[in-house]
Design an enzyme around this catalytic site. Structure first.
Site, mmCIF file in Angstrom:
data_model
loop_
_atom_site.group_PDB
_atom_site.id
_atom_site.type_symbol
_atom_site.label_atom_id
_atom_site.label_comp_id
_atom_site.label_asym_id
_atom_site.label_seq_id
_atom_site.Cartn_x
_atom_site.Cartn_y
_atom_site.Cartn_z
ATOM 1 N N ARG A 38 9.501 23.767 28.751
ATOM 2 C CA ARG A 38 8.707 24.995 28.753
ATOM 3 C C ARG A 38 8.761 25.632 30.137
ATOM 4 O O ARG A 38 9.193 25.013 31.107
ATOM 5 C CB ARG A 38 7.247 24.697 28.373
ATOM 6 C CG ARG A 38 6.516 23.834 29.375
ATOM 7 C CD ARG A 38 5.025 23.686 29.086
ATOM 8 N NE ARG A 38 4.393 22.883 30.136
ATOM 9 C CZ ARG A 38 3.089 22.673 30.241
ATOM 10 N NH1 ARG A 38 2.260 23.177 29.342
ATOM 11 N NH2 ARG A 38 2.591 21.949 31.226
ATOM 12 N N GLN A 73 -1.503 19.071 35.568
ATOM 13 C CA GLN A 73 -2.349 18.147 36.324
ATOM 14 C C GLN A 73 -1.496 17.214 37.188
ATOM 15 O O GLN A 73 -1.806 16.958 38.358
ATOM 16 C CB GLN A 73 -3.207 17.320 35.357
ATOM 17 C CG GLN A 73 -4.338 18.088 34.682
ATOM 18 C CD GLN A 73 -3.951 18.738 33.355
ATOM 19 O OE1 GLN A 73 -2.806 19.104 33.137
ATOM 20 N NE2 GLN A 73 -4.932 18.901 32.465
ATOM 21 N N ASN A 116 -2.956 27.910 34.536
ATOM 22 C CA ASN A 116 -1.712 27.713 33.777
ATOM 23 C C ASN A 116 -1.345 29.050 33.144
ATOM 24 O O ASN A 116 -1.943 29.468 32.153
ATOM 25 C CB ASN A 116 -1.936 26.638 32.708
ATOM 26 C CG ASN A 116 -0.638 26.157 32.086
ATOM 27 O OD1 ASN A 116 0.426 26.711 32.342
ATOM 28 N ND2 ASN A 116 -0.728 25.130 31.247
ATOM 29 N N HIS A 146 0.366 30.859 30.919
ATOM 30 C CA HIS A 146 1.126 30.484 29.738
ATOM 31 C C HIS A 146 2.240 31.472 29.430
ATOM 32 O O HIS A 146 2.035 32.688 29.478
ATOM 33 C CB HIS A 146 0.202 30.406 28.519
ATOM 34 C CG HIS A 146 -0.934 29.445 28.692
ATOM 35 N ND1 HIS A 146 -0.759 28.093 28.922
ATOM 36 C CD2 HIS A 146 -2.279 29.636 28.688
ATOM 37 C CE1 HIS A 146 -1.943 27.506 29.030
ATOM 38 N NE2 HIS A 146 -2.881 28.415 28.898
ATOM 39 N N PHE A 196 5.116 19.122 27.945
ATOM 40 C CA PHE A 196 3.700 18.833 27.671
ATOM 41 C C PHE A 196 3.585 18.267 26.260
ATOM 42 O O PHE A 196 3.808 18.975 25.280
ATOM 43 C CB PHE A 196 2.826 20.087 27.816
ATOM 44 C CG PHE A 196 1.349 19.787 27.738
ATOM 45 C CD1 PHE A 196 0.731 18.989 28.684
ATOM 46 C CD2 PHE A 196 0.583 20.274 26.693
ATOM 47 C CE1 PHE A 196 -0.630 18.696 28.608
ATOM 48 C CE2 PHE A 196 -0.781 19.980 26.608
ATOM 49 C CZ PHE A 196 -1.379 19.191 27.576
ATOM 50 N N LYS A 203 -22.042 39.658 57.355
ATOM 51 C CA LYS A 203 -21.300 40.824 56.861
ATOM 52 C C LYS A 203 -20.098 40.303 56.086
ATOM 53 O O LYS A 203 -19.287 39.536 56.604
ATOM 54 C CB LYS A 203 -20.846 41.702 58.023
ATOM 55 C CG LYS A 203 -20.413 43.087 57.583
ATOM 56 C CD LYS A 203 -21.576 43.898 57.016
ATOM 57 C CE LYS A 203 -22.128 44.896 57.993
ATOM 58 N NZ LYS A 203 -23.367 45.526 57.478
ATOM 59 N N THR A 232 -26.509 42.294 60.430
ATOM 60 C CA THR A 232 -25.126 42.143 59.926
ATOM 61 C C THR A 232 -24.241 43.219 60.536
ATOM 62 O O THR A 232 -23.042 43.010 60.711
ATOM 63 C CB THR A 232 -25.074 42.189 58.387
ATOM 64 O OG1 THR A 232 -25.392 43.502 57.922
ATOM 65 C CG2 THR A 232 -25.992 41.154 57.765
ATOM 66 N N ASP A 233 -24.825 44.355 60.895
ATOM 67 C CA ASP A 233 -24.040 45.400 61.569
ATOM 68 C C ASP A 233 -23.542 44.912 62.922
ATOM 69 O O ASP A 233 -22.401 45.174 63.316
ATOM 70 C CB ASP A 233 -24.892 46.667 61.717
ATOM 71 C CG ASP A 233 -24.043 47.861 62.097
ATOM 72 O OD1 ASP A 233 -23.174 48.253 61.291
ATOM 73 O OD2 ASP A 233 -24.224 48.388 63.210
HETATM 74 O O1 LIG Z 1 -0.056 21.150 31.712
HETATM 75 C C1 LIG Z 1 -0.908 21.357 30.815
HETATM 76 N N1 LIG Z 1 -2.118 20.755 30.891
HETATM 77 C C2 LIG Z 1 -3.083 20.937 29.952
HETATM 78 O O2 LIG Z 1 -4.195 20.358 30.053
HETATM 79 C C3 LIG Z 1 -2.788 21.792 28.877
HETATM 80 N N2 LIG Z 1 -3.500 22.197 27.793
HETATM 81 C C4 LIG Z 1 -2.710 23.055 27.097
HETATM 82 O O3 LIG Z 1 -3.048 23.672 26.051
HETATM 83 N N3 LIG Z 1 -1.500 23.184 27.702
HETATM 84 C C5 LIG Z 1 -1.528 22.416 28.815
HETATM 85 N N4 LIG Z 1 -0.600 22.180 29.779
#
Ligand SMILES: O=c1[nH]c(=O)c2[nH]c(=O)[nH]c2[nH]1
Length: 291
Positions: free
Chosen positions: A175, A218, A244, A246, A158, A12, A57-58
């Protein structure tokens, strides 16, 4: 050509369970979403429709509710272990069980500055999670959190990425870095204080996100996982998934205005999706923990 039944499980999904326990006038709330999945020799129902091995499942759903009444739910890991061991212990044909639980957070409403006895507000969409797998007499626990939304308004760069004819992204040494962390960590060993371990891992993830100067999401992901493994011996492995989120600097020059990292467009999609595993090289075998 022969055709055969491959791996299968059933249960369930997303049983919504709320419990209220009373300590005098003070009420305590647990709000869980519980999914059960049972495994074993279930060929008969798949091949012939003979349901003599199928724990409905009940019934699985009812067991979740009954167990919540019969003794306190406690930590989600303990509740998952109780349920999983019950299904495997009770039914001979069921050799494995996976219980997946999300815990939804509620805060007490402050009335006149004091926490109310029995009125709550949903604190955030963040969830504490666990996936408990029992096979015969062994158990694996993978706990975590989801939708932990964090942002830092500086301390993130970055640059240095390859450029080709499709590259438009500007390099940046300042950023916004924002993400919604999903983390799952696999426990090893025994006698783990689930509540304390969760609180400490969450604290470490947040502190590392805040303090690690970031050259990429990363790098931040790895640093967060590494910090957890360095501090918490009970964790064999941690998997992180971090979109990410943005934040684009808005071009205000058409209006004769400068924009010194002050006004952003928070885009919701598409988003970069950064995922990775950090683990000990001597970690216990994961067995079926992730399967
Ligand atoms: O920290 C980031 N990793 C990426 O792999 C990546 N690629 C991207 O366009 N911006 C970022 N920023």
């Amino acid at each position: 050509m022969a055709i055969k039944l491959g791996p299968n499980q059933y249960g369930k999904a997303e049983v919504r369970l709320v419990t209220v326990t009373r300590a005098g006038d003070v009420h305590h709330l647990k709000d869980l979403t519980v999914s059960t999945a049972l495994r074993g020799d279930l060929a008969k129902t798949h091949l012939t429709g003979d349901n003599s091995d199928v724990v409905a499942t009940d019934t699985q759903k009812n067991t979740v509710y009954a167990f919540a009444k019969e003794s306190p739910v406690g930590e989600i890991e303990d509740f998952g272990l109780r349920l999983a061991r019950h299904f495997v212990g009770r039914f001979g044909q069921i050799t494995g069980a996976r219980i997946t639980i999300d815990e939804h957070a509620w805060d007490r409403i402050a009335v006149g500055g004091r926490p109310h006895d029995h009125a709550f507000s949903r604190s955030s969409e963040e969830k504490r999670t666990t996936v408990v797998t029992v096979e015969n007499d062994r158990a694996w626990v993978v706990s975590g959190l989801r939708d932990l939304v964090v942002l830092k308004s500086t301390g993130s760069e970055f640059h240095g990425f390859p450029r080709d004819e499709y590259t438009t992204l500007a390099e940046t040494d300042d950023r916004i870095l924002a993400t919604a962390v999903t983390a799952q960590w696999r426990y090893q060993g025994s006698g783990i204080d689930w509540r304390k371990s969760f609180a400490e891992i969450r604290r470490i993830l947040l502190e590392t996100f805040a303090t690690k100067h970031s050259l990429s999401l990363q790098q931040t992901l790895y640093a967060m996982g590494e910090a957890v493994l360095e501090a918490r011996g009970e964790v064999a492995e941690i998997r992180l998934s971090m979109p990410n989120k943005h934040h684009f600097v808005v071009d205000l020059s058409p209006f004769g205005l400068t924009n010194d990292n002050e006004v952003f467009h928070a885009a919701d999609r598409p988003y970069g999706l950064i995922e990775g595993t950090v683990l000990r090289d001597d970690a216990e075998d994961p067995g079926p923990a992730w399967r």
